[in-house]
Design an enzyme around this catalytic site. Structure first.
Site, PDB file in Angstrom:
ATOM      1  N   CYS A 358      36.352 -25.625 -19.708  1.00  0.00           N
ATOM      2  CA  CYS A 358      36.737 -24.245 -20.032  1.00  0.00           C
ATOM      3  C   CYS A 358      37.605 -24.267 -21.279  1.00  0.00           C
ATOM      4  CB  CYS A 358      37.479 -23.629 -18.847  1.00  0.00           C
ATOM      5  SG  CYS A 358      38.424 -22.139 -19.214  1.00  0.00           S
ATOM      6  N   CYS A 361      41.157 -22.960 -20.663  1.00  0.00           N
ATOM      7  CA  CYS A 361      41.887 -23.914 -19.823  1.00  0.00           C
ATOM      8  C   CYS A 361      42.257 -25.154 -20.628  1.00  0.00           C
ATOM      9  CB  CYS A 361      41.048 -24.314 -18.613  1.00  0.00           C
ATOM     10  SG  CYS A 361      40.408 -22.931 -17.641  1.00  0.00           S
TER      11      CYS A 361
END
EC number: 1.8.4.-
Length: 467
Positions: A358, A361
């Site tokens: 991600c 992230c």
């Protein structure tokens, strides 16, 4: 009649019930109440930097590095829109960051025009040292907030498992990380990792070589880092059914709230980052006007405003300067023997961030691991000076402190809501046990309507501890 002593005992019991339990944070000289009070002093100062300052609200990062140290072929990329990162084009990059690119550690201009210096031997994380500007992206941390993205499942679990496995230490003078083969983790196969999220804090069951202070600190930092991220996600959770951003108390309790050690480690990480700011304040007090610390912007007014806001933050932190005694770590010869191993394993965690599927992230993982690594450099390497830190390290430290501050604050509010729910559930359980239908259903309904009343009661009783 009930005696005075009995009344006092009843009152104390009621009062203790109304209060959230105080947590004594081991390896520190403070408690959860102390952390809440420290947080209240800087609550309004941190956003001045992380949200309004061009220097601290933007970040330069190698976000799309192709190599991953965990596996060769990594196609588990998050396709959710929430995982995407909005990067800046050339026009959008703030002037302060354009100017900073002229003062890279490899640049000779750094010695004369700016007091930033760089010593890679003290790093607790891998920093992006490439000279190619094409490998970097500039991002606004405000426009890319850390929150729920939908990134989860086996790939996310594999990332965290690899991070946890970094707490396997080996004292080996010949241990060269560059000679270790690339496998599913950055550790030797015969090393058995500890469980960072164990509910048993009793280290007496471990061998003396494992149950040392420094290894436990390593575990707690990673545990608190994970718990803090989980708290951010629960605080900014996207409810797909209702199509809105909200809070997820049930998920927070399942991930963090039901585990006292995880909550304590959030507080420990706050104390660690706070003490790093204290260390900066101590150094800034010793800086003379002739060699004043600057942020190297093109605009002196911007420099002054940034410096003033940063100075206010670290000096307010300095008011509570005895939170963690850094001299307790690596104090004996046995501990000093594996300090390099400690640093190497923490540095490896920053490389694991390149494997996160991600983008958002990965961004916040890199920022926060760099922030914790910077704090460790300041606290565990006595020779580290403020001028030794790269701009990315200072920005990461402040933003990581902002993230852990939000976690501490969210922990307080989540704990109040959880206590309110538990109280009402206990009252309703007693009603269902005592009364029959339909009386018990009617009474339970009215009890549910008192949720805000109980919540306000718990808030009034506990808020003086956090102001």
């Amino acid at each position: 009649m009930i005696g005075i002593t009995k009344l006092i005992s009843i009152w104390n019991a009621i009062w203790n019930f109304l209060l959230l339990p105080e947590i004594i944070i081991s390896q520190t000289d403070t408690s959860s109440t102390g952390i809440y009070q420290m947080q209240s002093k800087v609550r309004s100062l941190v956003p001045v930097l992380t949200e309004r300052s061009d220097y601290f609200s933007y970040y330069r990062v190698n976000l799309y590095r192709s190599s991953c140290p965990l596996w060769e072929n990594d196609n588990a990329m998050c396709s959710n829109q929430g995982c995407a990162v909005k990067s800046l084009n050339e026009i959008e990059i703030p002037k302060v960051w354009k100017k900073l690119s002229d003062f890279e550690p490899h640049s000779k201009k750094n010695d004369t025009k700016c007091n930033w210096k760089y010593n890679p031997d003290l790093d607790y994380c891998y920093l992006d040292n490439s000279t190619s500007p094409d490998e970097y992206v500039y991002v606004s941390l405000v426009q890319n907030p850390e929150r729920f993205t939908g990134y989860a499942g086996d790939h996310s679990a594999a990332i965290w498992r690899s991070i946890y496995e970094q707490n396997c230490f080996v004292v080996d003078d010949d241990d060269n990380p560059s000679e270790q083969p690339k496998s599913n983790a950055l550790f030797r196969p015969n090393q058995i990792p500890l469980n960072l999220f164990t509910e048993n804090h009793d280290d007496t069951s471990l061998s003396p070589s494992v149950a040392c202070l420094e290894k436990r600190m390593f575990n707690r930092i990673i545990s608190g880092f994970h718990a803090s991220i989980s708290t951010h996600v629960c605080q900014n959770y996207y409810d797909v059914e209702e199509q809105r951003w909200t809070q997820n108390l049930d998920w927070w309790r399942a991930k963090v709230g039901s585990f006292p050690d995880r909550i304590e480690n959030i507080f420990f990480n706050y104390a660690l980052l706070h003490q790093a700011l204290v260390q900066i304040a101590t150094q800034m007090k010793n800086i003379t006007s002739d060699s004043s610390f600057t942020f190297c912007p093109t605009d002196k007014d911007v420099d002054w405003r940034t410096h003033t806001a940063f100075e206010q933050l670290v000096y307010h932190a300095y008011q509570d300067r005895h939170v963690i005694n850094r001299e307790q770590f690596f104090a004996d010869e046995e501990a000093k023997r594996f300090k390099d191993s400690f640093r190497k394993h923490f540095r490896d965690i920053s490389r694991i961030m390149d494997c996160v599927g991600c983008d958002k992230c990965r961004l916040w993982g890199k920022v926060q691991i760099t922030g914790y690594g910077t704090a460790l450099k300041l606290l565990l390497e006595p020779e580290t000076q403020l001028s030794d830190l790269r701009p990315e390290e200072v920005v990461a430290l402040v933003n990581t402190f902002d993230r852990i501050s939000h976690s501490v604050e969210a922990t307080f509010w989540f704990s109040l809501k959880a206590k309110t729910n538990d109280t009402l559930d206990a009252i309703k359980a007693l009603i269902y046990k005592t009364y029959r239908s339909p009386s018990k259903e009617i009474l339970a309904f009215f009890i549910d309507q008192t949720w805000y009343l109980f919540y306000a009661l718990f808030f009034i009783c506990n808020v003086p501890r956090v102001i």
